[in-house]
Write an enzyme that holds these catalytic residues in place. Structure first.
Site, PDB file in Angstrom:
ATOM      1  N   PRO A 202      38.333   2.603  58.827  1.00  0.00           N
ATOM      2  CA  PRO A 202      39.052   3.780  58.594  1.00  0.00           C
ATOM      3  C   PRO A 202      38.795   4.716  56.925  1.00  0.00           C
ATOM      4  O   PRO A 202      38.635   3.994  56.395  1.00  0.00           O
ATOM      5  CB  PRO A 202      40.744   3.174  58.492  1.00  0.00           C
ATOM      6  CG  PRO A 202      40.442   1.935  58.532  1.00  0.00           C
ATOM      7  CD  PRO A 202      39.220   1.185  58.667  1.00  0.00           C
ATOM      8  N   ILE A 203      38.856   6.063  57.553  1.00  0.00           N
ATOM      9  CA  ILE A 203      38.002   6.679  56.310  1.00  0.00           C
ATOM     10  C   ILE A 203      39.396   8.287  56.231  1.00  0.00           C
ATOM     11  O   ILE A 203      39.907   8.327  56.958  1.00  0.00           O
ATOM     12  CB  ILE A 203      36.670   7.003  56.849  1.00  0.00           C
ATOM     13  CG1 ILE A 203      35.886   7.065  56.853  1.00  0.00           C
ATOM     14  CG2 ILE A 203      36.846   8.387  55.526  1.00  0.00           C
ATOM     15  CD1 ILE A 203      34.672   7.148  57.621  1.00  0.00           C
TER      16      ILE A 203
END
Length: 74
Positions: free
Chosen positions: A2-3
């Site tokens: 996840p960013i």
């Protein structure tokens, strides 16, 4: 991996940014079931002249809000 991308107005302390990054990391790991070190957080800070709402930058909005509050008092 996840960013998470966060946009904040300038003025937060290093401690505040670290605290929000930790809290977001905890929320992401809990909700997505990923490891802490897979979470990436990018914080971009903006000054009054780089952030606009309704065509006015933040300094202009603050001035307009102050004028409106002064007019209400009259």
């Amino acid at each position: 991996m996840p960013i998470i991308e966060m946009h904040l107005m300038e003025g937060r302390t290093v401690e505040q940014k670290r605290a929000v990054a930790q809290a977001v990391t905890e929320a992401v790991t809990r909700s997505l079931g990923v490891k802490h070190d897979s979470v990436r957080i990018l914080i971009t800070e903006h000054g009054d002249e780089e952030f606009f709402v309704g065509g006015m930058n933040m300094a202009q909005r603050a001035a307009a809000q102050q004028r409106a509050a002064a007019e209400e008092k009259q």
